[in-house]
Design a protein around this motif. Structure first.
Motif, PDB file in Angstrom:
ATOM      1  N   UNK A   1      64.477  74.469  58.656  1.00 28.71           N
ATOM      2  CA  UNK A   1      63.386  74.007  57.970  1.00 28.71           C
ATOM      3  C   UNK A   1      63.326  73.018  56.834  1.00 28.71           C
ATOM      4  N   UNK A   2      62.691  72.689  56.348  1.00 24.39           N
ATOM      5  CA  UNK A   2      62.782  71.745  55.202  1.00 24.39           C
ATOM      6  C   UNK A   2      62.842  72.421  53.819  1.00 24.39           C
ATOM      7  N   UNK A   3      63.598  72.028  52.988  1.00 21.53           N
ATOM      8  CA  UNK A   3      63.486  72.311  51.655  1.00 21.53           C
ATOM      9  C   UNK A   3      62.535  71.490  50.875  1.00 21.53           C
ATOM     10  N   UNK A   4      61.274  71.902  50.750  1.00 21.91           N
ATOM     11  CA  UNK A   4      60.156  71.058  50.410  1.00 21.91           C
ATOM     12  C   UNK A   4      60.116  70.998  48.855  1.00 21.91           C
ATOM     13  N   UNK A   5      59.340  69.787  48.301  1.00 20.82           N
ATOM     14  CA  UNK A   5      59.012  69.818  46.822  1.00 20.82           C
ATOM     15  C   UNK A   5      58.279  71.007  46.450  1.00 20.82           C
ATOM     16  N   UNK A   6      57.351  71.613  47.397  1.00 16.44           N
ATOM     17  CA  UNK A   6      56.482  72.748  46.961  1.00 16.44           C
ATOM     18  C   UNK A   6      57.200  73.928  46.773  1.00 16.44           C
ATOM     19  N   UNK A   7      58.053  74.009  47.508  1.00 17.75           N
ATOM     20  CA  UNK A   7      59.235  75.275  47.329  1.00 17.75           C
ATOM     21  C   UNK A   7      59.935  75.236  46.058  1.00 17.75           C
ATOM     22  N   UNK A   8      60.193  74.004  45.621  1.00 14.54           N
ATOM     23  CA  UNK A   8      61.233  73.459  44.306  1.00 14.54           C
ATOM     24  C   UNK A   8      60.306  73.835  42.936  1.00 14.54           C
ATOM     25  N   UNK A   9      59.177  73.611  43.161  1.00 11.10           N
ATOM     26  CA  UNK A   9      58.365  73.404  41.794  1.00 11.10           C
ATOM     27  C   UNK A   9      58.372  74.712  41.177  1.00 11.10           C
ATOM     28  N   UNK A  10      58.442  75.863  41.789  1.00 11.60           N
ATOM     29  CA  UNK A  10      58.244  76.908  40.998  1.00 11.60           C
ATOM     30  C   UNK A  10      59.679  77.798  40.415  1.00 11.60           C
ATOM     31  N   UNK A  11      60.812  76.807  40.812  1.00 10.40           N
ATOM     32  CA  UNK A  11      62.130  77.291  40.573  1.00 10.40           C
ATOM     33  C   UNK A  11      62.928  76.785  39.600  1.00 10.40           C
ATOM     34  N   UNK A  12      62.239  76.115  38.441  1.00 10.61           N
ATOM     35  CA  UNK A  12      63.144  75.451  37.516  1.00 10.61           C
ATOM     36  C   UNK A  12      63.782  76.270  36.549  1.00 10.61           C
ATOM     37  N   UNK A  13      65.059  75.984  36.034  1.00 12.15           N
ATOM     38  CA  UNK A  13      65.475  76.468  34.952  1.00 12.15           C
ATOM     39  C   UNK A  13      64.569  76.463  33.748  1.00 12.15           C
ATOM     40  N   UNK A  14      64.732  77.339  32.693  1.00 14.38           N
ATOM     41  CA  UNK A  14      64.091  77.565  31.708  1.00 14.38           C
ATOM     42  C   UNK A  14      64.373  76.850  30.536  1.00 14.38           C
ATOM     43  N   UNK A  15      65.825  76.300  30.362  1.00 12.10           N
ATOM     44  CA  UNK A  15      66.522  75.615  29.263  1.00 12.10           C
ATOM     45  C   UNK A  15      65.638  74.187  29.126  1.00 12.10           C
ATOM     46  N   UNK A  16      64.604  74.225  28.777  1.00  9.08           N
ATOM     47  CA  UNK A  16      63.979  72.667  28.547  1.00  9.08           C
ATOM     48  C   UNK A  16      64.576  71.934  27.527  1.00  9.08           C
ATOM     49  N   UNK A  17      65.355  72.199  26.495  1.00 11.38           N
ATOM     50  CA  UNK A  17      65.787  71.485  25.498  1.00 11.38           C
ATOM     51  C   UNK A  17      67.051  70.728  26.176  1.00 11.38           C
ATOM     52  N   UNK A  18      67.772  71.456  26.917  1.00 12.23           N
ATOM     53  CA  UNK A  18      69.011  71.045  27.489  1.00 12.23           C
ATOM     54  C   UNK A  18      68.486  69.873  28.667  1.00 12.23           C
ATOM     55  N   UNK A  19      67.349  70.380  29.267  1.00 14.83           N
ATOM     56  CA  UNK A  19      66.769  69.417  30.537  1.00 14.83           C
ATOM     57  C   UNK A  19      66.487  67.936  29.739  1.00 14.83           C
ATOM     58  N   UNK A  20      65.741  68.134  28.446  1.00 11.81           N
ATOM     59  CA  UNK A  20      65.254  66.604  28.066  1.00 11.81           C
ATOM     60  C   UNK A  20      66.651  65.999  27.567  1.00 11.81           C
ATOM     61  N   UNK A  21      67.806  66.787  27.191  1.00 12.41           N
ATOM     62  CA  UNK A  21      69.194  65.838  26.792  1.00 12.41           C
ATOM     63  C   UNK A  21      69.494  65.271  28.344  1.00 12.41           C
ATOM     64  N   UNK A  22      69.342  66.085  29.184  1.00 10.88           N
ATOM     65  CA  UNK A  22      69.800  65.706  30.506  1.00 10.88           C
ATOM     66  C   UNK A  22      69.073  64.462  31.185  1.00 10.88           C
ATOM     67  N   UNK A  23      67.894  64.459  30.786  1.00 13.22           N
ATOM     68  CA  UNK A  23      66.852  63.386  31.265  1.00 13.22           C
ATOM     69  C   UNK A  23      67.211  62.174  30.548  1.00 13.22           C
TER      70      UNK A  23
END
Length: 260
Positions: A205-227
């Motif tokens: 099967x495909x690992x779709x964007x729809x599946x991934x949307x609800x599976x993010x890590x909660x560390x938003x500050x680290x995500x901001x640094x990463x981005x």
């Protein structure tokens, strides 16, 4: 006679209370994640919400895929073991682009803090043309899957679009263990040859964007640094980074949450 029946019922009740019940283990699944294959699928600036899907809680994702792929027959808490395979980049070894080593460390730090997942590492080898070649990851996954057959899990999931895994997937399936391969959307779908004897134990099967949307890590500050590091490294002089759209998407999402 009635008194005798009642006494037997009382004795049976006491015996039932003392009866030691069999302990039944819940279904157990193992999920294998080909880290760079996954990253290659989301490492694009368009659509602008795609790159952020790589900030993924693989524990959540794995549990979600198990529930999608297997008939759990009422089991509410299956055991899900996650095995994540990747390779470290390094400026010293000339295998990292600008900001990439720091960015990878942020990602692995956030993943470990939230899920406890520690990657099984391969290596990168620098090439004369300035690019790099990832080594050992495919071998590590194949060896680990083969070894895990002895533990008799209820099923296995592989996240990869790499056709090199066909032999090991077929070997696992031939051992009476069902295997589901989720190919990251954007790769050509994994497809074992039709007509193999073990094919009925393999699903794709495909690992779709729809599946991934609800599976993010909660560390938003680290995500901001990463981005921010990703935007900085992809910005040419006097030009707009193609990943700026991802930052704008994030800001819009946060504003919408505040309004709600």
């Amino acid at each position: 006679m009635a008194e005798g029946l009642k006494e037997r019922e009382r004795m049976q009740s006491r015996n039932d209370e003392k009866l030691e019940r069999f302990k039944i283990d819940p279904p157990r699944f193992i999920v294998y994640i080909d880290g760079y294959n996954f990253y290659a699928a989301i490492n694009h600036s368009e659509p602008r919400d795609l790159f952020r899907l790589g900030w993924c809680n693989f524990e959540k994702l794995s549990s979600k895929l198990v529930s999608l792929a297997f008939d759990l027959q009422g089991a509410t808490s299956p055991q899900v073991v996650v095995k994540y395979f990747t390779s470290r980049v390094s400026h010293k070894a000339n295998t990292a682009s600008a900001g990439e080593e720091t960015r990878q460390s942020l990602w692995l730090e956030a993943l470990k803090a939230e899920t406890g997942i520690v990657p099984i590492l391969g290596m990168h080898k620098a090439r004369p043309d300035g690019k790099r070649k990832e080594k050992w990851t495919d071998v590590n996954i194949a060896i680990t899957m083969t070894q895990d057959v002895a533990n008799r899990p209820s099923g296995m999931i592989l996240i990869s679009g790499d056709h090199d895994f066909e032999p090991v997937v077929e070997k696992v399936a031939a051992s009476q263990i069902p295997v589901i391969v989720f190919c990251p959307h954007g790769h050509k779908i994994y497809a074992p040859p039709v007509g193999k004897e073990c094919g009925r134990r393999i699903r794709t099967s495909y690992l779709t964007q729809e599946i991934l949307k609800d599976c993010r890590l909660s560390a938003e500050k680290l995500w901001d640094e990463y981005l921010d590091l990703k935007i900085k490294s992809s910005t040419l002089k006097g030009a707009r980074s193609p990943y700026q759209g991802c930052r704008e998407f994030d800001e819009e999402q946060r504003k919408n949450r505040v309004r709600l």
